[in-house]
Design a protein around this motif. Structure first.
Motif, short mmCIF file in Angstrom:
data_model
loop_
_atom_site.label_atom_id
_atom_site.label_comp_id
_atom_site.label_asym_id
_atom_site.label_seq_id
_atom_site.Cartn_x
_atom_site.Cartn_y
_atom_site.Cartn_z
N GLN B 28 12.54 -46.94 46.50
CA GLN B 28 12.01 -46.66 45.97
C GLN B 28 11.86 -45.02 45.10
O GLN B 28 12.97 -44.70 45.45
N LEU B 29 10.59 -45.09 44.94
CA LEU B 29 11.10 -44.25 43.45
C LEU B 29 9.55 -43.35 43.46
O LEU B 29 8.90 -44.27 43.17
N LYS B 30 9.48 -42.29 43.68
CA LYS B 30 8.55 -41.72 44.03
C LYS B 30 8.13 -40.66 42.66
O LYS B 30 8.97 -40.68 42.21
N ARG B 31 6.93 -40.74 42.19
CA ARG B 31 6.33 -40.20 40.85
C ARG B 31 7.29 -39.12 41.05
O ARG B 31 7.04 -37.75 41.72
N GLY B 32 7.99 -38.54 39.44
CA GLY B 32 8.24 -37.30 39.35
C GLY B 32 10.03 -37.11 40.43
O GLY B 32 10.87 -35.77 39.83
N GLU B 33 10.43 -38.01 40.80
CA GLU B 33 11.54 -38.01 41.11
C GLU B 33 12.38 -38.62 40.14
O GLU B 33 12.43 -39.45 38.99
N ALA B 34 14.02 -38.05 40.22
CA ALA B 34 15.34 -38.46 39.23
C ALA B 34 15.67 -39.22 40.20
O ALA B 34 16.52 -38.75 40.88
N LEU B 35 16.33 -40.66 39.96
CA LEU B 35 17.22 -41.45 40.43
C LEU B 35 18.28 -41.99 39.69
O LEU B 35 17.89 -42.66 38.54
N GLY B 36 19.24 -41.54 40.39
CA GLY B 36 19.98 -42.14 39.75
C GLY B 36 21.28 -43.46 40.17
O GLY B 36 21.01 -43.60 41.54
N VAL B 37 21.38 -44.09 39.64
CA VAL B 37 22.23 -45.14 40.00
C VAL B 37 23.49 -45.13 39.98
O VAL B 37 24.00 -45.41 38.18
N MET B 38 24.48 -45.49 40.72
CA MET B 38 25.89 -45.47 40.32
C MET B 38 26.14 -46.75 40.82
O MET B 38 26.32 -47.26 41.61
N GLY B 44 26.46 -54.81 38.55
CA GLY B 44 25.39 -54.71 38.62
C GLY B 44 24.35 -53.94 38.45
O GLY B 44 22.86 -53.83 38.36
N LYS B 45 24.93 -52.79 37.74
CA LYS B 45 24.36 -51.55 36.99
C LYS B 45 22.72 -51.98 36.32
O LYS B 45 21.46 -51.69 36.48
N SER B 46 23.71 -52.65 34.98
CA SER B 46 22.55 -52.78 33.88
C SER B 46 21.72 -53.85 34.25
O SER B 46 20.58 -54.22 33.46
N THR B 47 22.10 -54.72 34.90
CA THR B 47 21.46 -56.08 35.39
C THR B 47 20.08 -55.67 36.04
O THR B 47 18.90 -56.07 35.74
N LEU B 48 20.34 -54.80 37.15
CA LEU B 48 19.50 -54.54 37.61
C LEU B 48 18.64 -53.48 36.71
O LEU B 48 17.14 -54.11 37.30
N ILE B 49 18.93 -53.16 35.79
CA ILE B 49 17.73 -52.12 35.09
C ILE B 49 16.88 -53.35 34.25
O ILE B 49 15.15 -53.62 33.81
N ASN B 50 17.67 -54.24 33.94
CA ASN B 50 17.60 -55.35 33.31
C ASN B 50 16.50 -56.32 33.72
O ASN B 50 14.83 -56.96 33.76
N LEU B 51 16.51 -56.66 35.49
CA LEU B 51 15.52 -57.30 35.98
C LEU B 51 14.72 -56.32 36.15
O LEU B 51 13.47 -56.56 36.22
N ILE B 52 14.06 -55.01 36.21
CA ILE B 52 13.07 -54.48 36.36
C ILE B 52 12.21 -54.42 35.08
O ILE B 52 11.53 -54.70 34.86
N GLU B 205 24.31 -44.27 35.59
CA GLU B 205 25.49 -43.20 35.24
C GLU B 205 26.82 -43.04 35.33
O GLU B 205 26.73 -43.26 37.07
N HIS B 206 28.25 -43.19 34.97
CA HIS B 206 29.53 -42.77 35.74
C HIS B 206 29.45 -41.62 35.60
O HIS B 206 30.31 -41.45 36.36
N GLY B 224 26.62 -56.02 43.58
CA GLY B 224 25.21 -55.90 43.22
C GLY B 224 24.84 -55.72 44.93
O GLY B 224 23.76 -55.76 45.01
N LYS B 225 25.45 -55.19 46.04
CA LYS B 225 24.50 -55.06 47.13
C LYS B 225 25.01 -53.43 46.82
O LYS B 225 25.34 -52.99 46.54
N LYS B 226 23.87 -53.16 47.34
CA LYS B 226 22.98 -51.56 47.51
C LYS B 226 24.75 -51.02 48.91
O LYS B 226 23.94 -51.49 49.64
#
Lengths: 346, 254, 290
Positions: B28-38, B44-52, B205-206, B224-226
């Motif tokens: 989940q992401l709240k308004r105003g938050e900054a989330l990093g995906v690493m 599967g990071k880019s795939t996740l973005i493409n899915l969203i 980001e790397h 692909g898993k969190k």
């Protein structure tokens, strides 16, 4: 290290060009003239031509009619190409426009003044709907389907004998006179050239151009690109269906030849030879190739071979085309400057 | 500022011919938050973005944006809802001058609707945006064809393209990749400012050190898993995360 | 009636498969949509005819000669027309289109349009199968079609050369980096595809007279099969050939033979409208969507 002196060519933009290609900094009348003179020559030449009927003769007047027809098809091709769609069958648009006008004239006895605009708009709609499914796909699909469509239309008309079958429809109402015909088609051609050019300078045109460069980023900017491509196909189809409708009334006949390869390959060759991406190039190409083809009339289908070879030479060897080359020469100085060569350098 | 959930991802999965590129990812992401995906390469990071963002349709799972189910939405519609994304392989419109590259998003349905009818001068707005992301105003660079831009500037242009859409949620897919240290350093304060202004950010980001300067929390993916979610400092201590990065040092000093 | 539909359906399917194999092979291996395919097909027919009638070469020698000449032509087309526009898909399409039209219209101009242009069959005569009389040539077409499809499948999967070509098609840069010469591979795939077009021509043309418009038609057939099956999938190619072949036969038997050729258009439009990537083009679709 002893310096040797060599020479190289240096290219300089003329002073009137500022920053980007389409912004000019004009300060004197001479510069204004330099900019508009080529356009004035083209427009004036084309508008005066029909008045010279006594000098040129009906034959060459007809040649100009056909030239403009091909120019319109080439403009249509160029617009599609600007959106990243390669049409190998401009004859589809031409034939659809031709048959709709023929059908309307024969079935309902409508005058050309009504049938031509109707055929232009409806034809463009029909073509857009036919091609819509392919617009979702990238790459070669559009070329493949446009190649297949005219051949299959021919086949359907042949086998089902609809719309006059192999006989076609003849005795259609004619346009009042050759001079009027000339004025109509020349005006439309000029409107299309300048109109398309202007269209691509607008923000809307920029989006169309961007689709060719990178469709993914256009999507990421929030555009429905299938819808935009469909609009582009519709706009591009207009001059082509008009050309078909117009020539049908000019010849007072429409038949299977309306889907012939000539109407696909000549516009394609014209646009490529003239320089794709610059609508003036497409027109220039048509005005070079079509009169040439009239001069070569005795050669029969060898002419198509010749266009194909010219097409091949340009697409492989001179992809820039003639118009951008001439334009560059017109807007640039070239001069030879000396330079020092280091020992061992070239 | 209200802290409502802006984005929720529920059990999102994508199979590519038997390979699970993304499997059962939720966050989940709240308004105003900054989330990093690493996560390591190919996790599967880019795939996740493409899915969203709708560029790829998920095999299963759901995406909610501002309370609405947007699973498998057409990508241009996602943009018009306010999700802007950058591409890892950023490609400008090569044959179009740099500033005109931004006219295209500025002309988009979303921006036209937000501004309401007349925009005024899109050229001026484009130049402003370019200045914001670090183009020098008086240089000739913005007027040249974008094909001639150096890589660092391409990335800046990509960022400017996202911002021009006036998004509610900005997703940056490896913005720093291919940028030099100094280029990253020069663009970091800008991202921090975006966060401080209350923009919602997702950054893939790397470069963890730089990432951690911007984001509030991170999600870590592997195969692909969190495998972890939480504050940056916590996550780097996580044993599984350390193992997934085996060989490549996790910088805990960030 | 049933038996004849089955048998002629098979013949039509095999014909489609033969015609489409060369086109599909080139597309699969080098990503080039070879619109000169119809030109090469007809060229092969005329070359065989010319070898036999002008030079008096016996049929059995003319066949391998033609296949080799067609292969050389394919490689030549690559070196002349395609090498410099490699990777520019739009230009590639225009270039092969120009070559194809040039070949076909050249033959038309040279007057190869009358009834004298026919090729001999391999074996004369016919046989009765389940009460349907069928000539050996048509049976041969089924055999050659199956054999070629199988051979290509083996070639692209189990031989070093085939794997190299497929690697090239999938990722040119990686292939280059492990020492596969891109030009060589593409020229080879053009040559192979053209040689297969020649085999198709020599097997199919004896059934009728050779006419120029067949060149265009063959290309349409190849396109229809490839698009329906999903470009670059051999399974798709076989299945699409069978679907279209039987659709054509059934139309001809139960409806009206004049609609037989229109089937291709119908199939093309239908597939492009519903599943544009073709029946077996799964991965393509992923890529195309983005």
């Amino acid at each position: 290290m002893s310096a040797k002196v060599g020479y190289r060519k240096e290219r300089l933009d003329r002073g009137i060009k500022a920053r980007t290609d389409d912004i000019f900094a004009i300060s004197t009348y001479r510069e204004i003239l330099y900019l508009i003179l080529p356009r004035v020559f083209v427009i004036a030449g084309l508008l005066i031509f029909p008045l010279l009927g006594d000098f040129t003769g009906v034959y060459w007047q007809n040649v100009i009619v056909i030239t403009c027809t091909i120019a319109l098809l080439a403009l249509s091709w160029d617009l599609l190409h600007s959106v990243g769609l390669v049409s190998l069958g401009q004859a589809v648009f031409f034939g659809v426009g031709a048959y709709i006008t023929g059908f309307l004239a024969q079935q309902f006895g409508l005058p050309p003044l009504v049938t031509i605009p109707l055929a232009t708009v409806f034809g463009a709609l029909v073509c857009t709907m036919l091609l819509y499914p392919v617009l979702r796909l990238r790459g070669v699909y559009f070329g493949l389907i446009t190649f297949a469509l005219p051949l299959l239309f021919m086949r359907i008309i042949e086998t089902t004998k609809v719309l006059g079958g192999t006989e076609g429809m003849s005795g259609l109402p004619a346009l009042p006179s050759i001079a009027i015909s000339l004025y109509i088609i020349i005006t439309i051609t000029l409107v299309c050239v300048f109109g398309f050019q202007r269209l691509f300078e607008t923000d809307y045109g920029l989006v169309l151009k961007a689709i060719k460069d990178n469709d993914r980023s256009v999507i990421a900017a929030g555009f429905n690109i299938s819808w935009f491509k469909a609009q582009a196909v519709f706009i591009a189809a207009l001059p082509a269906t008009f050309a078909g409708a117009f020539l049908t009334h000019h010849y007072q006949f429409v038949g299977i030849p309306a889907f012939a390869t000539d109407y696909s390959i000549l516009p394609l060759a014209s646009a490529i030879v003239g320089g794709p991406g610059s609508f003036f190039g497409a027109m220039l190409g048509a005005f070079l190739l079509v009169p040439l083809s009239e001069l070569l009339r005795d050669l029969g289908t060898l002419r198509i071979v010749i266009y194909s070879v010219i097409l091949l030479i340009f697409v492989v060897g001179l992809p820039e085309g003639l118009y951008p080359y001439l334009r560059r020469k017109y807007f640039q100085f070239e001069r030879v400057v000396s330079m020092e060569l280091e020992e061992g350098g070239k | 500022m209200s802290k409502e959930t802006i984005l929720e991802v529920r059990n999102l999965s994508k199979n590519f011919g038997g390979v699970k590129a993304v499997s059962e990812v939720s966050f989940q992401l709240k308004r105003g938050e900054a989330l990093g995906v690493m996560g390591p390469n190919g996790c599967g990071k880019s795939t996740l973005i493409n899915l969203i963002t709708g560029f790829i349709k998920p095999s299963s799972g759901q995406v909610f944006y501002q309370g609405k189910d947007i699973t498998g939405i057409a990508p241009h519609k996602a943009v018009n809802l306010g999700i802007a994304r950058s591409f890892q392989m950023a490609k400008p419109f090569y044959n179009i001058p740099v500033y005109k590259n931004l006219i295209i998003p500025l002309f988009s349905p979303r921006v036209r609707k937000l501004v309401g009818g007349k925009f005024g001068d899109r050229d001026e707005a484009a130049i402003h945006l370019l200045e914001d992301v670090g183009f020098e105003r008086d240089s000739s660079i913005p007027y040249k064809a974008a094909g001639s831009l150096p890589h660092g500037y391409v990335k800046r242009l990509e960022l400017a393209r996202c911002l021009s859409l006036e998004p509610d949620l900005i997703i940056l897919d490896e913005l720093f990749s291919g940028m030099s240290m100094s280029e990253v350093a020069s663009i970091l304060p800008f991202l921090e400012r975006l966060r401080d202004e209350g923009k919602t950010l997702i950054m893939v980001e790397h470069r963890l050190k730089e990432l951690f300067r911007v984001v509030d929390k991170v999600v870590v993916l592997n195969f692909g898993k969190k495998i972890a979610e939480g504050l940056p400092e916590e996550v780097v201590q996580n044993e599984e995360v350390r193992k997934s990065y085996l060989g490549s040092e996790v910088d805990s000093s960030a | 009636m049933e038996a004849s539909v089955l048998i002629f359906g098979l013949v039509n399917s095999a014909t489609l498969m033969l015609v489409a194999l060369g086109f599909s092979l080139i597309f699969g291996l080098s990503g080039v949509a070879n619109l000169a395919h119809g030109g090469i097909y007809l060229f092969s027919g005329y070359v065989t005819w010319m070898l036999m009638n002008y030079l008096g070469v016996p049929f059995l020698l003319a066949v391998p000669l033609t296949i080799i000449i067609a292969g050389v032509l394919g490689a030549l087309i690559y070196w002349v027309a395609l090498k410099r526009v490699r990777g520019l898909h739009l230009s590639e399409v225009i270039a092969t289109f120009a070559v194809g039209v040039a070949i076909l219209e050249l033959f038309r101009w040279m007057g190869f349009v009358t009834y004298e242009f026919t090729l001999p069959v391999f074996i004369k005569g016919s046989v009765d199968i389940a009460g349907v009389s069928i000539d050996y040539q048509r049976l041969l077409i089924i055999g050659i079609g199956l054999l070629l499809a199988f051979a290509l499948w083996v070639f692209s999967r189990y031989t070093k050369m085939g794997l190299a070509l497929r690697g090239m098609a999938q990722d040119e840069y990686t292939a280059l980096s492990i020492g596969i010469d891109s030009d060589w591979a593409a020229a080879l795939s053009m040559a192979l595809g053209s040689a297969i077009a020649a085999i198709a021509a020599i097997s199919i043309l004896p059934l009728g007279i050779i006419s120029i418009n067949m060149g265009y038609e063959v290309l349409i057939m190849a396109l229809a099969v490839s698009v329906v099956g999903g470009l670059e999938s051999i399974t798709g190619l076989v299945v699409a050939s069978i679907i279209l072949g039987f659709a054509k036969t059934i139309t001809g038997t139960y409806f009206d033979p004049k609609w037989m050729e229109v089937i291709y258009l119908f199939a093309l439009v239908l597939v492009l409208a519903i599943k544009p990537s073709g029946l077996f083009g799964k991965f393509k679709e992923l890529e195309e969507r983005v």
